[in-house]
Design a protein around this motif. Sequence first.
Motif, PDB file in Angstrom:
ATOM      1  N   LEU A 137       0.826  -1.199   0.000  1.00  0.00           N
ATOM      2  CA  LEU A 137       0.000   0.000   0.000  1.00  0.00           C
ATOM      3  C   LEU A 137       0.864   1.255   0.000  1.00  0.00           C
ATOM      4  O   LEU A 137       0.583   2.222  -0.711  1.00  0.00           O
ATOM      5  CB  LEU A 137      -0.924   0.009   1.220  1.00  0.00           C
ATOM      6  CG  LEU A 137      -2.062  -1.007   1.216  1.00  0.00           C
ATOM      7  CD1 LEU A 137      -2.739  -1.028   2.576  1.00  0.00           C
ATOM      8  CD2 LEU A 137      -3.068  -0.688   0.131  1.00  0.00           C
ATOM      9  N   VAL A 138       1.941   1.250   0.798  1.00  0.00           N
ATOM     10  CA  VAL A 138       2.827   2.405   0.843  1.00  0.00           C
ATOM     11  C   VAL A 138       3.478   2.633  -0.508  1.00  0.00           C
ATOM     12  O   VAL A 138       3.558   3.765  -0.999  1.00  0.00           O
ATOM     13  CB  VAL A 138       3.899   2.228   1.942  1.00  0.00           C
ATOM     14  CG1 VAL A 138       4.968   3.311   1.831  1.00  0.00           C
ATOM     15  CG2 VAL A 138       3.268   2.249   3.321  1.00  0.00           C
ATOM     16  N   SER A 139       3.926   1.554  -1.152  1.00  0.00           N
ATOM     17  CA  SER A 139       4.558   1.683  -2.469  1.00  0.00           C
ATOM     18  C   SER A 139       3.595   2.270  -3.484  1.00  0.00           C
ATOM     19  O   SER A 139       3.951   3.140  -4.273  1.00  0.00           O
ATOM     20  CB  SER A 139       5.063   0.310  -2.955  1.00  0.00           C
ATOM     21  OG  SER A 139       6.060  -0.184  -2.093  1.00  0.00           O
ATOM     22  N   ALA A 155      -2.554  15.020   0.605  1.00  0.00           N
ATOM     23  CA  ALA A 155      -3.104  14.787   1.936  1.00  0.00           C
ATOM     24  C   ALA A 155      -3.307  13.302   2.191  1.00  0.00           C
ATOM     25  O   ALA A 155      -3.004  12.801   3.284  1.00  0.00           O
ATOM     26  CB  ALA A 155      -4.422  15.540   2.097  1.00  0.00           C
ATOM     27  N   LYS A 156      -3.834  12.579   1.203  1.00  0.00           N
ATOM     28  CA  LYS A 156      -4.018  11.138   1.361  1.00  0.00           C
ATOM     29  C   LYS A 156      -2.686  10.459   1.642  1.00  0.00           C
ATOM     30  O   LYS A 156      -2.582   9.603   2.532  1.00  0.00           O
ATOM     31  CB  LYS A 156      -4.654  10.554   0.097  1.00  0.00           C
ATOM     32  CG  LYS A 156      -6.139  10.819  -0.046  1.00  0.00           C
ATOM     33  CD  LYS A 156      -6.642  10.555  -1.451  1.00  0.00           C
ATOM     34  CE  LYS A 156      -6.353   9.158  -1.923  1.00  0.00           C
ATOM     35  NZ  LYS A 156      -6.845   8.945  -3.317  1.00  0.00           N
ATOM     36  N   GLY A 157      -1.662  10.832   0.888  1.00  0.00           N
ATOM     37  CA  GLY A 157      -0.355  10.215   1.100  1.00  0.00           C
ATOM     38  C   GLY A 157       0.218  10.513   2.469  1.00  0.00           C
ATOM     39  O   GLY A 157       0.792   9.635   3.123  1.00  0.00           O
ATOM     40  N   MET A 158       0.055  11.748   2.913  1.00  0.00           N
ATOM     41  CA  MET A 158       0.560  12.112   4.233  1.00  0.00           C
ATOM     42  C   MET A 158      -0.171  11.360   5.337  1.00  0.00           C
ATOM     43  O   MET A 158       0.453  10.862   6.283  1.00  0.00           O
ATOM     44  CB  MET A 158       0.433  13.620   4.442  1.00  0.00           C
ATOM     45  CG  MET A 158       1.392  14.429   3.587  1.00  0.00           C
ATOM     46  SD  MET A 158       1.120  16.206   3.749  1.00  0.00           S
ATOM     47  CE  MET A 158       2.447  16.832   2.700  1.00  0.00           C
ATOM     48  N   LEU A 159      -1.498  11.265   5.226  1.00  0.00           N
ATOM     49  CA  LEU A 159      -2.261  10.518   6.227  1.00  0.00           C
ATOM     50  C   LEU A 159      -1.855   9.055   6.238  1.00  0.00           C
ATOM     51  O   LEU A 159      -1.737   8.435   7.297  1.00  0.00           O
ATOM     52  CB  LEU A 159      -3.759  10.646   5.943  1.00  0.00           C
ATOM     53  CG  LEU A 159      -4.379  12.018   6.181  1.00  0.00           C
ATOM     54  CD1 LEU A 159      -5.827  12.033   5.708  1.00  0.00           C
ATOM     55  CD2 LEU A 159      -4.297  12.415   7.647  1.00  0.00           C
ATOM     56  N   MET A 160      -1.629   8.515   5.051  1.00  0.00           N
ATOM     57  CA  MET A 160      -1.246   7.106   4.971  1.00  0.00           C
ATOM     58  C   MET A 160       0.103   6.850   5.637  1.00  0.00           C
ATOM     59  O   MET A 160       0.268   5.874   6.388  1.00  0.00           O
ATOM     60  CB  MET A 160      -1.185   6.682   3.507  1.00  0.00           C
ATOM     61  CG  MET A 160      -0.804   5.240   3.328  1.00  0.00           C
ATOM     62  SD  MET A 160      -0.821   4.778   1.599  1.00  0.00           S
ATOM     63  CE  MET A 160      -0.074   3.164   1.760  1.00  0.00           C
ATOM     64  N   LEU A 161       1.053   7.745   5.387  1.00  0.00           N
ATOM     65  CA  LEU A 161       2.388   7.535   5.922  1.00  0.00           C
ATOM     66  C   LEU A 161       2.464   7.859   7.417  1.00  0.00           C
ATOM     67  O   LEU A 161       3.165   7.182   8.153  1.00  0.00           O
ATOM     68  CB  LEU A 161       3.394   8.388   5.144  1.00  0.00           C
ATOM     69  CG  LEU A 161       3.578   7.977   3.681  1.00  0.00           C
ATOM     70  CD1 LEU A 161       4.488   8.956   2.959  1.00  0.00           C
ATOM     71  CD2 LEU A 161       4.134   6.570   3.576  1.00  0.00           C
ATOM     72  N   ASP A 167      -4.907   3.758   1.179  1.00  0.00           N
ATOM     73  CA  ASP A 167      -5.393   4.848   0.332  1.00  0.00           C
ATOM     74  C   ASP A 167      -6.885   5.070   0.539  1.00  0.00           C
ATOM     75  O   ASP A 167      -7.346   6.206   0.710  1.00  0.00           O
ATOM     76  CB  ASP A 167      -5.098   4.495  -1.126  1.00  0.00           C
ATOM     77  CG  ASP A 167      -5.564   5.553  -2.111  1.00  0.00           C
ATOM     78  OD1 ASP A 167      -6.776   5.591  -2.418  1.00  0.00           O
ATOM     79  OD2 ASP A 167      -4.722   6.323  -2.581  1.00  0.00           O
ATOM     80  N   ASP A 168      -7.664   3.992   0.515  1.00  0.00           N
ATOM     81  CA  ASP A 168      -9.116   4.113   0.680  1.00  0.00           C
ATOM     82  C   ASP A 168      -9.479   4.679   2.044  1.00  0.00           C
ATOM     83  O   ASP A 168     -10.368   5.532   2.162  1.00  0.00           O
ATOM     84  CB  ASP A 168      -9.792   2.748   0.490  1.00  0.00           C
ATOM     85  CG  ASP A 168      -9.794   2.296  -0.965  1.00  0.00           C
ATOM     86  OD1 ASP A 168      -9.559   3.157  -1.846  1.00  0.00           O
ATOM     87  OD2 ASP A 168     -10.016   1.104  -1.208  1.00  0.00           O
ATOM     88  N   ALA A 169      -8.802   4.204   3.092  1.00  0.00           N
ATOM     89  CA  ALA A 169      -9.102   4.678   4.440  1.00  0.00           C
ATOM     90  C   ALA A 169      -8.766   6.158   4.576  1.00  0.00           C
ATOM     91  O   ALA A 169      -9.510   6.925   5.206  1.00  0.00           O
ATOM     92  CB  ALA A 169      -8.333   3.865   5.480  1.00  0.00           C
ATOM     93  N   ALA A 170      -7.645   6.585   3.991  1.00  0.00           N
ATOM     94  CA  ALA A 170      -7.275   7.991   4.053  1.00  0.00           C
ATOM     95  C   ALA A 170      -8.303   8.859   3.343  1.00  0.00           C
ATOM     96  O   ALA A 170      -8.671   9.938   3.826  1.00  0.00           O
ATOM     97  CB  ALA A 170      -5.893   8.196   3.435  1.00  0.00           C
TER      98      ALA A 170
END
Length: 226
Positions: A137-139, A155-161, A167-170
């Motif tokens: 998922l991170v990749s 924003a999605k990427g920052m929340l994920m990391l 991605d879906d949850a973010a």
Amino acid sequence: MKWELDGQTASVEEALAGGAAQPAGWFRFRFTDQHWEWSEQVQRMHGYEPGTVMPTTDLVLSHKHPDDRGQVAATIEQIVHARQAFSTRHRIVDTAGNVHHVVVVGDRIFDDDGDVVGTHGFYIDVTPAPGQSKEELVSEKLAAISENRAGIEQAKGMLMLVYGISDDAAFELLKWLSQEANIKLRPLAEQIADDFRRAGARLGARAEFDHLLLTAQQRVARPDGS
């Protein structure tokens, strides 16, 4: 007594009060008497029908995965004493024995005198789909960020990391925050991305990210200039 979450009334509560299928819900925890409240979604996440359980600290801890229970107990003790925003990623075990991966984010509740009397925030179920690892998922997310620098994607990427969510949850989290604040998704996402980017070099604790996330709507410029 009116409880406020860093100047907000109700916070994400109303946004997370929809259908039972939503993988998220709100909670409250009052420090003085260890009083907990769970939304219907959080009750179902733990395997209970709404209204059939009164959560306590012992019950909350009893549902934590044995390998994560000590970490969560230490987090609860820390927030009672430090009285700061917090977030944690851990596993819970529902009444049927199913394991759920959850992210819990909370900010401070103030009483009428401005004293911190509890914490309020949300659970989000981020259990990965069968066969999909967090690393995959991170990749995928990093690749998407490289290709698209739009505010929502950032924003999605920052929340994920920061929170280790998919991605879906973010994206669902951004939508809920947008709906609760009655602010369009893109400007809210851009504000969160800007807050996180500006703060990233100086933040010493993730609690500050948690606070920024739950108060971002206060800094979004409204169409009327407010």
